[in-house]
Design a protein around this motif. Sequence first.
Motif, PDB file in Angstrom:
ATOM      1  N   ALA A   8      -1.092  -2.148  -5.673  1.00  0.00           N
ATOM      2  CA  ALA A   8      -1.972  -2.998  -4.865  1.00  0.00           C
ATOM      3  C   ALA A   8      -2.339  -2.299  -3.558  1.00  0.00           C
ATOM      4  O   ALA A   8      -3.492  -2.354  -3.124  1.00  0.00           O
ATOM      5  N   LYS A   9      -1.377  -1.621  -2.922  1.00  0.00           N
ATOM      6  CA  LYS A   9      -1.679  -0.884  -1.697  1.00  0.00           C
ATOM      7  C   LYS A   9      -2.626   0.273  -1.962  1.00  0.00           C
ATOM      8  O   LYS A   9      -3.453   0.606  -1.138  1.00  0.00           O
ATOM      9  N   VAL A  35       8.872  -6.566  -1.230  1.00  0.00           N
ATOM     10  CA  VAL A  35       8.838  -8.020  -1.031  1.00  0.00           C
ATOM     11  C   VAL A  35       7.464  -8.575  -1.400  1.00  0.00           C
ATOM     12  O   VAL A  35       7.359  -9.578  -2.118  1.00  0.00           O
ATOM     13  N   LEU A  36       6.399  -7.925  -0.916  1.00  0.00           N
ATOM     14  CA  LEU A  36       5.050  -8.388  -1.239  1.00  0.00           C
ATOM     15  C   LEU A  36       4.772  -8.284  -2.731  1.00  0.00           C
ATOM     16  O   LEU A  36       4.098  -9.137  -3.307  1.00  0.00           O
ATOM     17  N   GLY A  38       3.675  -1.445   6.962  1.00  0.00           N
ATOM     18  CA  GLY A  38       4.848  -1.793   6.173  1.00  0.00           C
ATOM     19  C   GLY A  38       5.327  -0.628   5.337  1.00  0.00           C
ATOM     20  O   GLY A  38       4.541   0.174   4.856  1.00  0.00           O
ATOM     21  N   GLY A  39       6.599  -0.553   5.179  1.00  0.00           N
ATOM     22  CA  GLY A  39       7.199   0.508   4.374  1.00  0.00           C
ATOM     23  C   GLY A  39       7.481   0.033   2.968  1.00  0.00           C
ATOM     24  O   GLY A  39       6.870  -0.920   2.474  1.00  0.00           O
ATOM     25  N   TYR A  91      -1.390 -10.956   3.716  1.00  0.00           N
ATOM     26  CA  TYR A  91      -0.516 -10.285   4.683  1.00  0.00           C
ATOM     27  C   TYR A  91      -1.346  -9.495   5.704  1.00  0.00           C
ATOM     28  O   TYR A  91      -1.047  -9.503   6.896  1.00  0.00           O
ATOM     29  N   GLY A  92      -2.392  -8.824   5.237  1.00  0.00           N
ATOM     30  CA  GLY A  92      -3.258  -8.066   6.138  1.00  0.00           C
ATOM     31  C   GLY A  92      -3.984  -8.964   7.125  1.00  0.00           C
ATOM     32  O   GLY A  92      -4.152  -8.611   8.291  1.00  0.00           O
ATOM     33  N   LEU A  93      -4.419 -10.134   6.675  1.00  0.00           N
ATOM     34  CA  LEU A  93      -5.091 -11.067   7.581  1.00  0.00           C
ATOM     35  C   LEU A  93      -4.128 -11.635   8.617  1.00  0.00           C
ATOM     36  O   LEU A  93      -4.496 -11.833   9.771  1.00  0.00           O
ATOM     37  N   VAL A  94      -2.900 -11.880   8.204  1.00  0.00           N
ATOM     38  CA  VAL A  94      -1.910 -12.450   9.123  1.00  0.00           C
ATOM     39  C   VAL A  94      -1.466 -11.422  10.163  1.00  0.00           C
ATOM     40  O   VAL A  94      -1.322 -11.742  11.344  1.00  0.00           O
TER      41      VAL A  94
END
Length: 91
Positions: A17-18, A34-35, A27-28, A78-81
Amino acid sequence: MGIIGWIILGLVAGAIAKAILPGRQGGGWLITLVLGVVGALLGGFIGSQIFGVGIDGFFDLSTWLLAIGGSILVLLIYGLVTRGSRAGTTR
C-alpha cells in the motif's frame, strides 16, 4: 489464519500500500505493520459485507486483494490525520 499469518499479511499488505500510494508517508516498519493489519481487517470486513467474500486463507488471491485495498484505505486516512502534525516542522 493464525496470528503469525495476520502479522505477515499485514506487513506485506502495508508495504504494498505504501508503494502504491504516491507521496512520502511517514512511519517505519511498525506503523506499516499496524496499518497493514488494521487494513487487512477492514478490507475483510468490507469484502464480506459488500461482496460476500472474506479473508479465509493466507494463499487466496481475494485475501491479498482485500488486505491491500483495506491497507490503502487506512493509509489514506492515516495520511490525512497526520498531515497537519508535520506542518510546523522544518527540515
